[in-house]
Design a protein around this motif. Structure first.
Motif, PDB file in Angstrom:
ATOM      1  N   VAL A 132      12.536  16.185 -40.412  1.00  0.00           N
ATOM      2  CA  VAL A 132      13.390  17.239 -40.958  1.00  0.00           C
ATOM      3  C   VAL A 132      14.520  16.563 -41.718  1.00  0.00           C
ATOM      4  CG1 VAL A 132      14.761  19.302 -40.449  1.00  0.00           C
ATOM      5  CG2 VAL A 132      12.820  18.687 -38.983  1.00  0.00           C
ATOM      6  N   ALA A 133      14.929  17.138 -42.845  1.00  0.00           N
ATOM      7  CA  ALA A 133      15.974  16.523 -43.663  1.00  0.00           C
ATOM      8  C   ALA A 133      16.920  17.594 -44.190  1.00  0.00           C
ATOM      9  CB  ALA A 133      15.365  15.735 -44.817  1.00  0.00           C
ATOM     10  N   THR A 134      18.156  17.182 -44.437  1.00  0.00           N
ATOM     11  CA  THR A 134      19.158  18.049 -45.065  1.00  0.00           C
ATOM     12  C   THR A 134      19.888  17.236 -46.123  1.00  0.00           C
ATOM     13  OG1 THR A 134      21.052  19.501 -44.666  1.00  0.00           O
ATOM     14  CG2 THR A 134      20.922  17.492 -43.347  1.00  0.00           C
ATOM     15  N   GLN A 135      20.294  17.901 -47.197  1.00  0.00           N
ATOM     16  CA  GLN A 135      20.905  17.213 -48.329  1.00  0.00           C
ATOM     17  C   GLN A 135      22.365  17.666 -48.500  1.00  0.00           C
ATOM     18  OE1 GLN A 135      17.892  18.931 -48.735  1.00  0.00           O
ATOM     19  NE2 GLN A 135      16.692  17.059 -48.390  1.00  0.00           N
ATOM     20  N   ASN A 169       9.682  25.024 -31.666  1.00  0.00           N
ATOM     21  CA  ASN A 169      10.953  25.676 -31.341  1.00  0.00           C
ATOM     22  C   ASN A 169      11.795  25.993 -32.573  1.00  0.00           C
ATOM     23  OD1 ASN A 169      10.469  25.610 -28.566  1.00  0.00           O
ATOM     24  ND2 ASN A 169      11.286  23.536 -28.384  1.00  0.00           N
ATOM     25  N   GLY A 170      11.300  25.665 -33.755  1.00  0.00           N
ATOM     26  CA  GLY A 170      12.010  26.015 -34.980  1.00  0.00           C
ATOM     27  C   GLY A 170      13.003  24.955 -35.411  1.00  0.00           C
ATOM     28  N   LYS A 171      13.460  25.092 -36.660  1.00  0.00           N
ATOM     29  CA  LYS A 171      14.404  24.124 -37.221  1.00  0.00           C
ATOM     30  C   LYS A 171      15.745  24.737 -37.596  1.00  0.00           C
ATOM     31  CE  LYS A 171      11.455  23.236 -40.472  1.00  0.00           C
ATOM     32  NZ  LYS A 171      10.811  22.686 -41.681  1.00  0.00           N
ATOM     33  N   GLY A 172      15.869  26.066 -37.577  1.00  0.00           N
ATOM     34  CA  GLY A 172      17.094  26.705 -38.056  1.00  0.00           C
ATOM     35  C   GLY A 172      18.322  26.333 -37.264  1.00  0.00           C
ATOM     36  N   ASN A 173      18.270  26.491 -35.943  1.00  0.00           N
ATOM     37  CA  ASN A 173      19.443  26.168 -35.124  1.00  0.00           C
ATOM     38  C   ASN A 173      19.778  24.684 -35.182  1.00  0.00           C
ATOM     39  OD1 ASN A 173      19.613  28.841 -34.334  1.00  0.00           O
ATOM     40  ND2 ASN A 173      18.347  28.538 -32.518  1.00  0.00           N
ATOM     41  N   VAL A 225      23.239  20.063 -37.266  1.00  0.00           N
ATOM     42  CA  VAL A 225      23.341  18.845 -38.083  1.00  0.00           C
ATOM     43  C   VAL A 225      24.305  19.052 -39.241  1.00  0.00           C
ATOM     44  CG1 VAL A 225      22.050  17.309 -39.599  1.00  0.00           C
ATOM     45  CG2 VAL A 225      21.060  18.016 -37.423  1.00  0.00           C
ATOM     46  N   ASN A 226      24.227  20.178 -39.927  1.00  0.00           N
ATOM     47  CA  ASN A 226      25.126  20.433 -41.062  1.00  0.00           C
ATOM     48  C   ASN A 226      26.579  20.533 -40.611  1.00  0.00           C
ATOM     49  OD1 ASN A 226      23.046  20.444 -42.944  1.00  0.00           O
ATOM     50  ND2 ASN A 226      22.645  22.629 -42.675  1.00  0.00           N
TER      51      ASN A 226
END
Length: 439
Positions: A328-331, A388-392, A397-398
């Protein structure tokens, strides 16, 4: 051993002491059967972890078990009484208890097969009431001595079936044999599936294949056996088999393709229950793999029924085929004056303590590009429970990244656009000849 009795013999027995002994025997048999049944059910519940009797089946076993035990004990007691004297009271009790045992046994088999989530449907309850009424009606006919007359009437009453005449007795016997064999086959199939699902040494897909194939085989054997018991020549099925084959070849291609694809999926183990997959526009967890379709449950709770032929003919992304770990990644974009070498390790440290994030492989931060507004950074990490999902998790992380940027006074640039305003009177761009025409 005949169960018929005479009401006059029963009335004469009331006046002698043997009536008391027979009544005591009946009461003792019922009490002993209840005690033995409760002991067996309690022992089975204690052994439920080994798969002998499940706790949720205990309430179905006891009402079925004690009438059968009582019938066996009463039958043995009657045989013992008949060595010394007549036992009309025991002879009367045997068909009553036997009818109750038959009703409870059929109820148990039906509920083991058709009851879902501990609730019996309205159709099942209605069938149980009709069956119980027929059994008790037959008992009443037997006790009144009208049973031989009823059998003779059914045997001599015929119904035309094509060129032949078939008696009602044969038709009823055929329906009873077909129903009994089908119920028994379905029950054996349900028991086989429960036992196979508990075998941890066999792959889940292989267990499903064996369970489905076993149930289909049992139903086929039950149908053929019931037809033989009903006196139907099985050679007449050759014409039906040919017509069925033509129908399958012409009109049931998609259905047959889905069924065959279901067995192929289970045998090659390309997908199993619990895998996270992407099929076309659907993403979610595989909750069921049936012979015709597969159920995919998305992370928002929506269940999609996908025909198995689509899974065979199209591309399927299995996110947990050989490894359940998912990246999973966030930018985030930061200003060009940011010290990248110092901020990347701090972003990694900010997410190390967040639950669900794997430490092997460890989180990593990258400089992915030079954008129009600033430096483009990416923070990537791995999780082991994508179901279990990635939203929470992305929200946590953000928020951690935002706290680090605030602590380091790092600016996130806004998107900028340059607008130029023209001044003075607009000048004509038309050529002279067109300008004279316009005037």
């Amino acid at each position: 051993m005949t169960l018929s009795f005479s009401w006059l013999d029963l009335w004469s027995e009331v006046r002698i002491a043997s009536f008391i002994w027979q009544a005591v025997t009946i009461a003792a048999s019922i009490l002993l059967s209840l005690l033995v049944s409760r002991v067996v059910v309690h022992w089975g519940s204690a052994q439920s972890r080994t798969g002998i009797v499940e706790d949720n089946q205990s309430r179905l076993v006891l009402p079925m078990l004690w009438p059968i035990a009582a019938f066996a004990i009463l039958a043995a007691s009657r045989m013992a009484f008949l060595k010394w004297q007549a036992a009309p009271l025991l002879t009367l009790a045997l068909p009553v208890v036997g009818s109750l045992a038959l009703v409870r046994l059929v109820f148990y088999l039906l509920r083991r097969v058709f009851m879902r989530n501990g609730n019996a449907g309205g159709l099942l309850l209605a069938f149980e009431k009709v069956f119980a009424a027929l059994v008790w009606l037959g008992l009443a006919v037997h006790l009144t001595g009208l049973w031989p007359d009823l059998i003779a009437y059914l045997e001599h009453t015929s119904i035309p079936t094509g060129r032949h005449q078939t008696s009602l007795l044969v038709i009823i016997q055929a329906i009873a044999s077909i129903g009994a064999t089908l119920i028994l086959a379905l029950w054996l199939g349900a028991v086989l599936e429960e036992r196979l699902m508990k075998v941890g040494t066999i792959h889940s897909s292989a267990r499903l294949v064996m369970a489905r194939a076993g149930r289909a085989s049992l139903i086929l054997v039950a149908i053929l056996l019931s037809l033989s018991l009903a006196g139907i020549d099985l050679t007449v099925l050759s014409v039906f088999g040919g017509a069925l084959g033509v129908g399958i070849g012409l009109g049931l291609q998609k259905i047959v393709s889905s069924y065959v694809s279901g067995f192929v999926i289970l045998l090659e183990r390309s997908m199993a229950v619990g895998d996270m997959v992407s099929v076309a526009t659907f993403y979610g967890q595989v909750t069921q793999i049936n012979t015709r379709y597969t159920v995919i449950r998305s992370l928002d709770g929506i269940e999609t029924v996908v025909p198995n032929d689509i899974l065979i003919s199209g591309a399927v992304q299995n996110h947990s085929l050989s490894d359940r770990k998912l990246r999973v990644a966030t930018q985030v974009t930061v200003a060009y004056e940011t010290d990248v070498e110092s901020i990347l390790p701090k972003l990694i440290d900010a997410v190390r303590g967040i639950p669900r994030i794997c430490q092997d492989p460890a989180p990593h931060a990258l400089l992915t590009g030079f954008g129009l507004n600033g430096l483009e950074l990416e923070l990537g990490f791995w999780i082991e429970d994508p179901e279990n999902g990635k939203g929470n998790l992305l929200s946590l992380v953000n928020r951690s990244i935002w706290r680090v940027l605030n602590e380091e006074n790092i600016r996130i640039p806004y998107s900028q656009h340059e607008i130029r305003m023209a001044t003075g009177a607009p000048q004509s761009t038309l050529p002279p000849e067109l300008s004279s025409i316009k005037q």
